[in-house]
Scaffold this motif. Structure first.
Motif, PDB file in Angstrom:
ATOM      1  N   ARG A 101      58.937  48.890 -44.657  1.00  0.00           N
ATOM      2  CA  ARG A 101      57.590  49.288 -45.054  1.00  0.00           C
ATOM      3  C   ARG A 101      56.600  49.070 -43.918  1.00  0.00           C
ATOM      4  O   ARG A 101      56.903  48.363 -42.963  1.00  0.00           O
ATOM      5  CB  ARG A 101      57.120  48.424 -46.225  1.00  0.00           C
ATOM      6  N   ASN A 102      55.400  49.601 -44.088  1.00  0.00           N
ATOM      7  CA  ASN A 102      54.334  49.348 -43.127  1.00  0.00           C
ATOM      8  C   ASN A 102      54.100  47.850 -43.019  1.00  0.00           C
ATOM      9  O   ASN A 102      54.007  47.169 -44.031  1.00  0.00           O
ATOM     10  CB  ASN A 102      53.019  49.993 -43.582  1.00  0.00           C
ATOM     11  N   GLY A 103      54.026  47.369 -41.789  1.00  0.00           N
ATOM     12  CA  GLY A 103      53.734  45.960 -41.586  1.00  0.00           C
ATOM     13  C   GLY A 103      54.930  45.037 -41.751  1.00  0.00           C
ATOM     14  O   GLY A 103      54.785  43.825 -41.739  1.00  0.00           O
ATOM     15  N   SER A 104      56.133  45.602 -41.891  1.00  0.00           N
ATOM     16  CA  SER A 104      57.300  44.743 -42.103  1.00  0.00           C
ATOM     17  C   SER A 104      57.775  44.094 -40.804  1.00  0.00           C
ATOM     18  O   SER A 104      58.547  43.143 -40.838  1.00  0.00           O
ATOM     19  CB  SER A 104      58.429  45.556 -42.729  1.00  0.00           C
ATOM     20  N   GLY A 105      57.314  44.610 -39.654  1.00  0.00           N
ATOM     21  CA  GLY A 105      57.666  43.964 -38.384  1.00  0.00           C
ATOM     22  C   GLY A 105      58.530  44.803 -37.455  1.00  0.00           C
ATOM     23  O   GLY A 105      59.088  44.278 -36.482  1.00  0.00           O
ATOM     24  N   LYS A 106      58.651  46.098 -37.705  1.00  0.00           N
ATOM     25  CA  LYS A 106      59.510  46.948 -36.865  1.00  0.00           C
ATOM     26  C   LYS A 106      58.987  47.030 -35.429  1.00  0.00           C
ATOM     27  O   LYS A 106      59.716  46.783 -34.470  1.00  0.00           O
ATOM     28  CB  LYS A 106      59.604  48.362 -37.473  1.00  0.00           C
ATOM     29  N   THR A 107      57.693  47.379 -35.335  1.00  0.00           N
ATOM     30  CA  THR A 107      57.109  47.482 -33.991  1.00  0.00           C
ATOM     31  C   THR A 107      57.132  46.126 -33.291  1.00  0.00           C
ATOM     32  O   THR A 107      57.417  46.026 -32.088  1.00  0.00           O
ATOM     33  CB  THR A 107      55.668  48.021 -34.085  1.00  0.00           C
ATOM     34  N   THR A 108      56.855  45.087 -34.056  1.00  0.00           N
ATOM     35  CA  THR A 108      56.874  43.735 -33.486  1.00  0.00           C
ATOM     36  C   THR A 108      58.267  43.415 -32.921  1.00  0.00           C
ATOM     37  O   THR A 108      58.384  42.828 -31.835  1.00  0.00           O
ATOM     38  CB  THR A 108      56.491  42.708 -34.573  1.00  0.00           C
ATOM     39  N   ALA A 109      59.312  43.829 -33.635  1.00  0.00           N
ATOM     40  CA  ALA A 109      60.673  43.583 -33.148  1.00  0.00           C
ATOM     41  C   ALA A 109      60.906  44.306 -31.821  1.00  0.00           C
ATOM     42  O   ALA A 109      61.468  43.733 -30.871  1.00  0.00           O
ATOM     43  CB  ALA A 109      61.685  44.047 -34.192  1.00  0.00           C
ATOM     44  N   LEU A 110      60.457  45.554 -31.728  1.00  0.00           N
ATOM     45  CA  LEU A 110      60.663  46.315 -30.497  1.00  0.00           C
ATOM     46  C   LEU A 110      59.882  45.704 -29.331  1.00  0.00           C
ATOM     47  O   LEU A 110      60.390  45.599 -28.210  1.00  0.00           O
ATOM     48  CB  LEU A 110      60.245  47.779 -30.703  1.00  0.00           C
TER      49      LEU A 110
END
Ligand SMILES: Nc1ncnc2c1ncn2[C@@H]1O[C@H](COP(=O)(O)OP(=O)(O)OP(=O)(O)O)[C@@H](O)[C@H]1O
Ligand SMILES: [Mg+2]
Lengths: 293, 232
Positions: free
Chosen positions: B39-48
């Motif tokens: 979902r939005n804000g789940s941390g995907k971009t943060t992981a990358l």
């Protein structure tokens, strides 16, 4: 009215241009370094002063202005490199306050150092023989050497334009100013690019110091008034941009020159008022290097 | 091409206000294409960003091709062969299209000719500055620039977000082509149908942890997982 006399206008405009070009040589390094790393080096004027003093020594040693013009800026770039490696590098992650305090302190260290090495009295540097004359320009006679200063500034502007717009290193610098993180994500070592730009900026400050030595006197603290004008140029022009530094230098150089003649008591106040007005209308300066988004 | 795998082991990372990633672990095998969903804000971009060293992992370990890259500088991580196409695209306003493509250029990377053949739009626009490009052109340029690096792992954060369907198709074709060549890829997608179509494996991130992992067929079959972690 003085302003209507074409002779007066030509001479003062040339004087203004001469100050503008010195300001450009000084501000461009400061501006790009600030645009690239948000790094503020208040001791940039100190490097200018060191350039003038090194020129003094080089002329004494080799009896040639031209050798001084080659050696002294290289010496200044080396001083800059050492300063960077020993001190400034560690300030990069520290935020603006420690940068301002440490580099402000360096200004006084610089003044004391030149006083110890070269003595407290002002020195002069003779104008080189080939340029020691007057030339007629638009019907007015003007010292050849001062035209030379203007020419150096123009050559530097053209050289920097090609360096920045047409070389891969220049593209890296612009990329770094636009988006430092993305530049690093492409595998570019932005710290190394920064170091090269920093040294080039020091070199240009050294050039400014050498060429201004025959016109202004060389003394401990000669960097103070020009440093303030240089900082104003960076802010007014917009950090990180070549055209910003060029336009800012032209504006401040002219306003200061005409201000000193027309209303000497208000000249500096006028410049501060101008800076405030520009920042109110354009908070990022006249021609900032502006990222997308 | 010499594809390489990557693995995250119990990674904690985030911004000033606290951890976004809370013990995130997942792996991508060499030559595999993984879709990261959440979902939005789940941390995907943060992981990358943490993989790229743009954010620092506070604990845990990240290995790329068996090398520990957890504390390496971003430019070194890129130099090892990870190319990153960020959500914001990272196009430089003051560089021309051609300059974007010549700024980097590894021997193992795509040649300029190949880039301009594959992305004819970029060839047309080669002297335009980044600030003058449309969203679709920016996205293509970001992918093309990444391919110039000759990566062993390509990371794409929402490459089709906000683009017209024609352009989405064009980008999908290119990504499928890369997959056939055996490029290791991690792609974050909101378009789940698209992700399920191209991925070998799907990892679902929820509140900073890996919540589910499986093949696109398993993903399609598991209504509960899709509802719990994606809300669909
Ligand atoms: N620069 C930042 N500073 C502080 N918090 C941030 C920042 N960027 C993201 N966050 C927060 O971190 C959390 C995870 O964000 P992240 O961008 O990783 O999510 P995402 O899974 O990529 O979402 P999306 O699908 O919207 O792109 C969110 O709560 C977000 O608000
Ligand atoms: Mg995201």
């Amino acid at each position: 009215m003085m302003l209507l006399d074409p002779g007066f206008l030509i001479i003062q405009t040339l004087n203004g241009l001469q100050l503008s070009m010195l300001l450009f040589l000084l501000s461009i390094g400061l501006s790009v370094v600030f645009g690239l790393m948000n790094f503020i080096n208040l001791a940039h004027g100190t490097l200018y002063m060191i350039g003038a003093y090194l020129a003094l020594s080089a002329v004494r040693l080799f009896d040639s202005f031209w050798i001084a013009l080659i050696l002294a800026p290289l010496g200044v770039a080396m001083v800059g490199a050492v300063l960077y490696a020993l001190l400034l590098r560690h300030l990069q992650s520290r935020g603006p306050m420690s940068q301002v305090l440490v580099t402000f302190g360096l200004i006084f260290v610089g003044i004391d150092a030149v006083r110890m090495i070269w003595g407290p009295l002002p020195h002069g540097l003779p104008v080189p023989d080939v340029l020691d004359g007057r030339m007629e320009i638009l019907g007015e006679v003007y010292p050849t050497y001062r035209l030379f200063i203007i020419a150096v500034g123009i050559v530097a502007l053209i050289g920097l334009y090609f360096g920045l717009e047409r070389t891969r290193l220049g593209a890296m610098v612009r990329a770094g100013v636009d988006d430092r993180t993305m530049t690093a994500a492409l595998g570019i070592n932005i710290d190394r690019v920064f170091f090269l730009v920093f040294c080039l900026g020091c070199w240009l400050a050294g050039v400014a110091g050498v060429i201004s030595a025959p016109v202004f006197s060389v003394f401990p603290g000669m960097d103070m008034s020009i440093l303030i004008l240089t900082l104003i140029v960076v802010v007014v022009g917009g950090p990180g941009s070549l055209w910003g530094a060029a336009v800012g230098s032209l504006l401040i150089g002219m306003v200061d020159t005409y201000g000193q003649i027309l209303a000497p008591e208000f000249a500096r106040a006028t410049i501060y008022a101008l800076m405030a007005a520009i920042l109110l209308l354009r908070p990022h300066g006249l021609l900032p290097a502006r990222p997308i988004h | 091409m010499n594809p390489a795998g990557i693995s995250l082991q119990s990674v904690d990372a985030g911004y000033d206000h606290g951890h976004v990633l809370q013990g995130l672990s997942f792996s991508v095998e060499p030559g595999e294409m993984v879709a990261l969903l959440g979902r939005n804000g789940s941390g995907k971009t943060t992981a990358l960003k943490t993989i790229m060293g743009i954010l620092r992992a506070q604990s845990g370990r990240i290995e790329f091709s068996d090398i520990d890259i957890t504390d390496k500088a971003t430019y070194k991580i890129a130099g090892l062969g990870i190319a990153y196409v960020p959500e914001t695209r990272g196009i430089f306003a003051s560089l021309s299209v051609h300059e974007h493509l010549t700024l980097v250029g590894a021997k193992s990377g795509w040649s300029l000719d190949r880039i301009y053949d594959t992305f004819p739009r970029l060839a047309e626009r080669r002297s335009h500055r980044g600030s003058k490009l449309s969203g679709g052109e920016q996205q293509m340029l970001a992918i093309a620039r990444a391919l110039r690096m000759g990566p062993r792992l390509l990371i794409l954060d929402e490459p089709t977000e906000g683009l017209a369907p024609v352009i989405v198709e064009e980008i999908a074709t290119i990504i499928e082509g890369l997959k056939h060549e055996g490029m290791t890829m991690v792609i974050v997608e909101q378009n789940y149908a698209f992700a399920a179509r191209i991925a070998d494996r799907i990892h679902i991130i929820g509140r900073g942890r890996l919540r589910w992992s499986g093949t696109p067929a398993e993903f399609d079959a598991d209504d509960e997982v899709r509802f719990t972690w994606l809300g669909i």
